[in-house]
Scaffold this motif. Sequence first.
Motif, mmCIF file in Angstrom:
data_model
loop_
_atom_site.group_PDB
_atom_site.id
_atom_site.type_symbol
_atom_site.label_atom_id
_atom_site.label_comp_id
_atom_site.label_asym_id
_atom_site.label_seq_id
_atom_site.Cartn_x
_atom_site.Cartn_y
_atom_site.Cartn_z
ATOM 1 N N ALA A 1 0.857 -1.281 -0.178
ATOM 2 C CA ALA A 1 -0.247 0.037 -0.098
ATOM 3 C C ALA A 1 0.780 1.363 0.039
ATOM 4 C CB ALA A 1 -0.903 -0.191 1.103
ATOM 5 N N TYR A 2 1.895 1.171 0.808
ATOM 6 C CA TYR A 2 2.875 2.246 0.990
ATOM 7 C C TYR A 2 3.638 2.636 -0.448
ATOM 8 C CZ TYR A 2 7.158 4.835 1.655
ATOM 9 O OH TYR A 2 8.541 5.539 1.588
ATOM 10 N N LEU A 3 3.933 1.695 -1.209
ATOM 11 C CA LEU A 3 4.392 1.642 -2.627
ATOM 12 C C LEU A 3 3.669 2.234 -3.626
ATOM 13 C CD1 LEU A 3 6.415 -1.533 -2.771
ATOM 14 C CD2 LEU A 3 7.366 0.590 -2.730
ATOM 15 N N ARG A 4 2.183 2.085 -3.278
ATOM 16 C CA ARG A 4 1.475 2.834 -4.277
ATOM 17 C C ARG A 4 1.850 4.324 -4.439
ATOM 18 N NH1 ARG A 4 -0.861 5.565 -6.620
ATOM 19 N NH2 ARG A 4 -3.042 5.621 -7.512
ATOM 20 N N TYR A 5 1.989 4.845 -3.001
ATOM 21 C CA TYR A 5 2.312 6.465 -3.142
ATOM 22 C C TYR A 5 3.560 6.539 -3.159
ATOM 23 C CZ TYR A 5 -2.689 6.382 -1.521
ATOM 24 O OH TYR A 5 -4.009 6.238 -1.344
ATOM 25 N N ASN A 6 4.694 5.719 -3.139
ATOM 26 C CA ASN A 6 6.102 5.945 -2.899
ATOM 27 C C ASN A 6 7.093 5.522 -4.212
ATOM 28 O OD1 ASN A 6 9.239 4.442 -1.722
ATOM 29 N ND2 ASN A 6 8.332 6.657 -1.132
ATOM 30 N N LYS A 7 6.170 4.973 -5.106
ATOM 31 C CA LYS A 7 6.860 4.748 -6.478
ATOM 32 C C LYS A 7 7.248 5.829 -7.180
ATOM 33 C CE LYS A 7 2.348 4.229 -8.922
ATOM 34 N NZ LYS A 7 1.601 3.461 -9.761
ATOM 35 N N PRO A 8 8.268 5.830 -7.853
ATOM 36 C CA PRO A 8 8.710 6.932 -8.553
ATOM 37 C C PRO A 8 7.783 7.417 -9.400
ATOM 38 C CG PRO A 8 10.140 5.233 -8.786
ATOM 39 C CD PRO A 8 9.235 4.708 -8.107
ATOM 40 N N PRO A 9 7.421 8.846 -9.443
ATOM 41 C CA PRO A 9 7.928 9.646 -8.309
ATOM 42 C C PRO A 9 6.997 9.564 -7.225
ATOM 43 C CG PRO A 9 6.621 10.985 -10.212
ATOM 44 C CD PRO A 9 6.684 9.478 -10.727
ATOM 45 N N ALA A 10 7.691 9.707 -5.964
ATOM 46 C CA ALA A 10 7.138 9.524 -4.777
ATOM 47 C C ALA A 10 6.061 10.652 -4.360
ATOM 48 C CB ALA A 10 7.970 9.362 -3.488
ATOM 49 N N LYS A 11 4.769 10.542 -3.727
ATOM 50 C CA LYS A 11 4.005 11.545 -3.276
ATOM 51 C C LYS A 11 4.229 11.641 -1.778
ATOM 52 C CE LYS A 11 0.471 10.627 -6.878
ATOM 53 N NZ LYS A 11 1.100 9.693 -7.698
ATOM 54 N N ILE A 12 4.729 10.526 -1.262
ATOM 55 C CA ILE A 12 5.146 10.727 0.475
ATOM 56 C C ILE A 12 6.245 9.520 0.511
ATOM 57 C CG2 ILE A 12 3.747 8.530 0.923
ATOM 58 C CD1 ILE A 12 2.480 10.308 3.057
ATOM 59 N N PHE A 13 6.940 9.863 1.745
ATOM 60 C CA PHE A 13 8.010 9.143 2.187
ATOM 61 C C PHE A 13 7.639 8.759 3.456
ATOM 62 C CE2 PHE A 13 11.351 12.030 0.039
ATOM 63 C CZ PHE A 13 11.230 11.556 -1.143
ATOM 64 N N MET A 14 8.121 7.565 4.128
ATOM 65 C CA MET A 14 8.082 6.959 5.456
ATOM 66 C C MET A 14 9.091 7.695 6.387
ATOM 67 S SD MET A 14 9.101 3.202 4.996
ATOM 68 C CE MET A 14 10.533 2.584 4.001
ATOM 69 N N GLY A 15 10.314 8.326 5.901
ATOM 70 C CA GLY A 15 11.179 8.843 6.680
ATOM 71 C C GLY A 15 11.893 7.773 7.644
ATOM 72 N N ASP A 16 12.741 8.318 8.479
ATOM 73 C CA ASP A 16 13.576 7.383 9.216
ATOM 74 C C ASP A 16 12.548 6.423 10.184
ATOM 75 O OD1 ASP A 16 15.762 8.393 8.326
ATOM 76 O OD2 ASP A 16 16.813 8.437 10.305
ATOM 77 N N ALA A 17 11.382 7.326 10.655
ATOM 78 C CA ALA A 17 10.434 6.767 11.422
ATOM 79 C C ALA A 17 9.808 5.494 10.948
ATOM 80 C CB ALA A 17 9.219 7.648 12.003
ATOM 81 N N GLY A 18 9.405 5.510 9.617
ATOM 82 C CA GLY A 18 8.927 4.276 8.931
ATOM 83 C C GLY A 18 10.042 3.177 8.608
ATOM 84 N N ALA A 19 11.065 3.872 7.988
ATOM 85 C CA ALA A 19 12.132 2.835 7.705
ATOM 86 C C ALA A 19 12.468 1.950 8.791
ATOM 87 C CB ALA A 19 13.281 3.595 6.887
ATOM 88 N N THR A 20 12.979 2.617 10.060
ATOM 89 C CA THR A 20 13.406 1.741 11.329
ATOM 90 C C THR A 20 12.381 0.942 11.806
ATOM 91 O OG1 THR A 20 12.822 3.749 12.620
ATOM 92 C CG2 THR A 20 15.061 3.577 11.762
ATOM 93 N N PHE A 21 11.015 1.257 11.635
ATOM 94 C CA PHE A 21 9.880 0.704 11.914
ATOM 95 C C PHE A 21 9.734 -0.847 11.269
ATOM 96 C CE2 PHE A 21 5.499 -0.757 11.910
ATOM 97 C CZ PHE A 21 5.209 -1.194 13.208
ATOM 98 N N ILE A 22 9.952 -0.429 9.756
ATOM 99 C CA ILE A 22 9.818 -1.669 9.092
ATOM 100 C C ILE A 22 10.996 -2.734 9.423
ATOM 101 C CG2 ILE A 22 9.955 -2.394 6.588
ATOM 102 C CD1 ILE A 22 8.084 -0.256 5.807
ATOM 103 N N GLY A 23 12.026 -1.951 9.419
ATOM 104 C CA GLY A 23 13.329 -3.116 9.743
ATOM 105 C C GLY A 23 13.273 -3.794 11.034
ATOM 106 N N PHE A 24 12.711 -3.063 11.944
ATOM 107 C CA PHE A 24 12.472 -3.780 13.281
ATOM 108 C C PHE A 24 11.575 -4.977 13.270
ATOM 109 C CE2 PHE A 24 9.872 -3.549 17.247
ATOM 110 C CZ PHE A 24 10.708 -4.046 18.208
#
Length: 323
Positions: free
Chosen positions: A208-231
Amino acid sequence: MVIVLLYALSFIISFLIVYVLIPPLGKMAFRIDFVDKPRKDTERKIHREPIPLTASYAIFIGFFVTYLLVTREFNWETGALFIGGVLLLTIGTIDDWYKTKGKDFPALPKMVIQLSAAALVFFSGNAFTGFYNPLSNEYVLLPVWLQFILTILWIFGVTTVINFSDGMDGLAGGLATISAVTLFIVALTKGQTNSAMMAIILIGVTVAYLRYNKPPAKIFMGDAGATFIGFILGVIALDGAFKQATILSLFIPILALGVPIFDNIFVVLKRMIQGKPIYQADASQAHYRLLRSGLSHKQVVMFLCLIGTCFGLSSIILLLIQT
């Protein structure tokens, strides 16, 4: 049949929550100026328009609402996962807020929080405890102190490498999706329902996130989202692929996360050799190097996701050899 329907329902619910929440969160980001602004002084800022940094909240809500709704598990492990996620979301938001002002948040507080989140998972009972000796077929139970160190290093490491990989539209989300699909197949094969459920929910969230983040992105998840997904990816592997593992099958989760792990090992070693701080952001990751080689943005993302898929297939092949 029931479990298949439950997996499908989990994917649909998590997907819909994130898909519906992202647009209003994006509008809110513009109102409060919580956006990643282009900067001409750094090679890492390759977008040309301000991009909202609020997808992390949709990802967090989508994951936990679905997980609690479907599993109805309210235990110490779930509590540790939730509190750890909140900690990462909080410190990541602070880090992202600094970025909106063109500043860098210190690395030490982020490291302390990420290690604390990993420690919570360990003390909740989810840990890497040992492996089967291939010669004697006996289970080698590691000392508690070594269990602690390896568990913390794994979760912290995966959290970090996914965050480091979040440098291009669609890349971190794409790699995380591929890793989650691989870990879902591993969990299904090993009959580990809980880790399979976490994986399929994460797949729904990231797609679902990729629907809005595929190039060119309309939104970012930032460090908050990336670290959460990695966790979450680190915990899924710990809860599934690492349990009752042989020495050879220890490589299954490592291969499942192959692109971010091996790329960032290279980056860390390079920074150490050059005498740079490990956490000092630069443009040495594979996606930046490929971009400088002449590939387009989309070509870089497709190439790295293809490599990630190959690593995932290798992981599954290794799993089948072991079973």
